[in-house]
Design a protein around this motif. Sequence first.
Motif, PDB file in Angstrom:
ATOM      1  N   GLY A 108       0.823  -1.210   0.000  1.00 52.43           N
ATOM      2  CA  GLY A 108       0.000   0.000   0.000  1.00 52.43           C
ATOM      3  C   GLY A 108       0.853   1.255   0.000  1.00 52.43           C
ATOM      4  O   GLY A 108       0.546   2.238  -0.690  1.00 52.43           O
ATOM      5  N   LEU A 109       1.930   1.231   0.773  1.00 51.83           N
ATOM      6  CA  LEU A 109       2.856   2.366   0.810  1.00 51.83           C
ATOM      7  C   LEU A 109       3.505   2.562  -0.553  1.00 51.83           C
ATOM      8  O   LEU A 109       3.584   3.691  -1.060  1.00 51.83           O
ATOM      9  CB  LEU A 109       3.931   2.126   1.876  1.00 51.83           C
ATOM     10  N   ARG A 110       3.967   1.472  -1.166  1.00 51.94           N
ATOM     11  CA  ARG A 110       4.587   1.555  -2.493  1.00 51.94           C
ATOM     12  C   ARG A 110       3.612   2.188  -3.492  1.00 51.94           C
ATOM     13  O   ARG A 110       3.993   3.057  -4.285  1.00 51.94           O
ATOM     14  CB  ARG A 110       5.002   0.169  -2.969  1.00 51.94           C
ATOM     15  N   ASN A 111       2.362   1.768  -3.460  1.00 48.87           N
ATOM     16  CA  ASN A 111       1.368   2.305  -4.400  1.00 48.87           C
ATOM     17  C   ASN A 111       1.165   3.804  -4.216  1.00 48.87           C
ATOM     18  O   ASN A 111       1.035   4.545  -5.198  1.00 48.87           O
ATOM     19  CB  ASN A 111       0.037   1.566  -4.244  1.00 48.87           C
ATOM     20  N   HIS A 112       1.130   4.261  -2.939  1.00 49.92           N
ATOM     21  CA  HIS A 112       0.996   5.701  -2.682  1.00 49.92           C
ATOM     22  C   HIS A 112       2.194   6.469  -3.233  1.00 49.92           C
ATOM     23  O   HIS A 112       2.041   7.523  -3.851  1.00 49.92           O
ATOM     24  CB  HIS A 112       0.884   5.950  -1.174  1.00 49.92           C
ATOM     25  N   ARG A 113       3.404   5.945  -2.983  1.00 47.43           N
ATOM     26  CA  ARG A 113       4.615   6.634  -3.429  1.00 47.43           C
ATOM     27  C   ARG A 113       4.713   6.661  -4.956  1.00 47.43           C
ATOM     28  O   ARG A 113       5.114   7.664  -5.541  1.00 47.43           O
ATOM     29  CB  ARG A 113       5.858   5.967  -2.821  1.00 47.43           C
ATOM     30  N   LEU A 114       4.352   5.553  -5.606  1.00 50.96           N
ATOM     31  CA  LEU A 114       4.384   5.517  -7.069  1.00 50.96           C
ATOM     32  C   LEU A 114       3.329   6.440  -7.670  1.00 50.96           C
ATOM     33  O   LEU A 114       3.574   7.121  -8.671  1.00 50.96           O
ATOM     34  CB  LEU A 114       4.173   4.080  -7.574  1.00 50.96           C
ATOM     35  N   SER A 115       2.162   6.493  -7.030  1.00 47.54           N
ATOM     36  CA  SER A 115       1.089   7.382  -7.497  1.00 47.54           C
ATOM     37  C   SER A 115       1.541   8.840  -7.436  1.00 47.54           C
ATOM     38  O   SER A 115       1.338   9.611  -8.382  1.00 47.54           O
ATOM     39  CB  SER A 115      -0.163   7.168  -6.650  1.00 47.54           C
ATOM     40  N   ALA A 116       2.162   9.215  -6.313  1.00 48.45           N
ATOM     41  CA  ALA A 116       2.652  10.590  -6.161  1.00 48.45           C
ATOM     42  C   ALA A 116       3.701  10.897  -7.225  1.00 48.45           C
ATOM     43  O   ALA A 116       3.677  11.965  -7.862  1.00 48.45           O
ATOM     44  CB  ALA A 116       3.235  10.804  -4.764  1.00 48.45           C
ATOM     45  N   LEU A 117       4.619   9.968  -7.449  1.00 44.89           N
ATOM     46  CA  LEU A 117       5.678  10.167  -8.441  1.00 44.89           C
ATOM     47  C   LEU A 117       5.101  10.319  -9.845  1.00 44.89           C
ATOM     48  O   LEU A 117       5.509  11.216 -10.597  1.00 44.89           O
ATOM     49  CB  LEU A 117       6.660   8.987  -8.394  1.00 44.89           C
ATOM     50  N   GLN A 118       4.155   9.458 -10.206  1.00 37.90           N
ATOM     51  CA  GLN A 118       3.556   9.526 -11.550  1.00 37.90           C
ATOM     52  C   GLN A 118       2.857  10.865 -11.771  1.00 37.90           C
ATOM     53  O   GLN A 118       3.012  11.506 -12.813  1.00 37.90           O
ATOM     54  CB  GLN A 118       2.547   8.375 -11.739  1.00 37.90           C
ATOM     55  N   ASP A 119       2.076  11.304 -10.770  1.00 37.00           N
ATOM     56  CA  ASP A 119       1.361  12.588 -10.896  1.00 37.00           C
ATOM     57  C   ASP A 119       2.344  13.750 -11.004  1.00 37.00           C
ATOM     58  O   ASP A 119       2.157  14.670 -11.809  1.00 37.00           O
ATOM     59  CB  ASP A 119       0.451  12.809  -9.683  1.00 37.00           C
ATOM     60  N   CYS A 120       3.394  13.709 -10.181  1.00 36.76           N
ATOM     61  CA  CYS A 120       4.395  14.772 -10.183  1.00 36.76           C
ATOM     62  C   CYS A 120       5.126  14.819 -11.519  1.00 36.76           C
ATOM     63  O   CYS A 120       5.262  15.879 -12.131  1.00 36.76           O
ATOM     64  CB  CYS A 120       5.380  14.566  -9.031  1.00 36.76           C
ATOM     65  N   ALA A 121       5.597  13.662 -11.999  1.00 34.50           N
ATOM     66  CA  ALA A 121       6.364  13.609 -13.247  1.00 34.50           C
ATOM     67  C   ALA A 121       5.533  14.076 -14.436  1.00 34.50           C
ATOM     68  O   ALA A 121       6.025  14.813 -15.308  1.00 34.50           O
ATOM     69  CB  ALA A 121       6.874  12.186 -13.475  1.00 34.50           C
ATOM     70  N   LYS A 122       4.272  13.686 -14.464  1.00 36.80           N
ATOM     71  CA  LYS A 122       3.376  14.095 -15.554  1.00 36.80           C
ATOM     72  C   LYS A 122       3.169  15.609 -15.536  1.00 36.80           C
ATOM     73  O   LYS A 122       3.223  16.278 -16.573  1.00 36.80           O
ATOM     74  CB  LYS A 122       2.036  13.367 -15.410  1.00 36.80           C
ATOM     75  N   ASP A 123       2.970  16.160 -14.345  1.00 30.52           N
ATOM     76  CA  ASP A 123       2.738  17.600 -14.230  1.00 30.52           C
ATOM     77  C   ASP A 123       4.008  18.396 -14.536  1.00 30.52           C
ATOM     78  O   ASP A 123       3.937  19.469 -15.136  1.00 30.52           O
ATOM     79  CB  ASP A 123       2.235  17.930 -12.819  1.00 30.52           C
TER      80      ASP A 123
END
Length: 234
Positions: A108-123
Motif C-alpha cells: 500500500g505504501l509503495r502504491n501511494h509513493r508511485l502514485s505521487a511520483l507519476q502525478d508529479c512527473a506528468k505535471d
Amino acid sequence: MSRVEQSTKLDLERIVFIGRTFEEYLNMFSLSKEELQGKKILDCPAGACSFTAVGNQAGLDVTACDIAYYHSGEDLKSKGVQDIEHAMEHMQKAQNNYKWDYFKDIEGLRNHRLSALQDCAKDMKESSERYIPVTLPSLPFKNEEFDILLSAHFLFMYADRLGDQFHIETINELLRVSKEEVRIFPVVDLEGKRYKYLDKLISYLADIGYKVEEVKVPYEFQTNANSMLKIVKS
C-alpha cells in the motif's frame, strides 16, 4: 549554466526523489481544500510530491520548489522509481518504527509513493513553470509572494546533517516569501525524536513577533511524527 546548476546536475545520485500524495498533505498539515481555495501556496521543498499536480487540477494555486528540479523530469522520474524500491527494501527491515493504519502494508505504501511520483512527473512535463529549482536557505521569490508555505520532511528531520543555524536561516527565508503562515511537518528527526532545538527556535520566533504553535495532526506514519509547527505572521 550557473555553478549551482553544474554542481547539482552532477549530483543526481545524492538526491532522494520520493514524495507524498495530495491526501497525505492535507492530513499532515491539517488542511482542507476549502481552506486553500484562493490562496497562493508554495510547497518547499516539494520533491516528488503530487500536491502541486493534484492541487492545481482541483483549482488551487500551488507552486513547487526543490533542489531536485535542476535535473530533467525524465531523469527524476527514473531516479524516483529506483528510490521507491530502495525505500521499500529498507521498510521491510524497519516496519516496527512505523504505524500501518494509513497504508495497511508495504505494498500500500509503495502504491501511494508511485502514485505521487507519476502525478508529479506528468505535471512537471506539462506545466514545468510550476516547478522551480532552488538551493536553500535562499529562495528566488519576492517578499510575501505566497499566502501559505508548506514544508514537509526536510527541516528537523535531518537535524544530524543540517545545523541549527541552517534551520534558522531557512525558516526566516520561508517566512520572508510568505504573507500569512508557514507550516512545517514533522517536528521530529529520522529516529522519531523531537528536534532538540525546537523550544529554542519557538522562543526565537515568538521574540521577533510571530505566533508559533505545535499542532497535533491527523496523520502518523513514522512513530511520533504526528505534529507540525505552525508559524503565523501577525
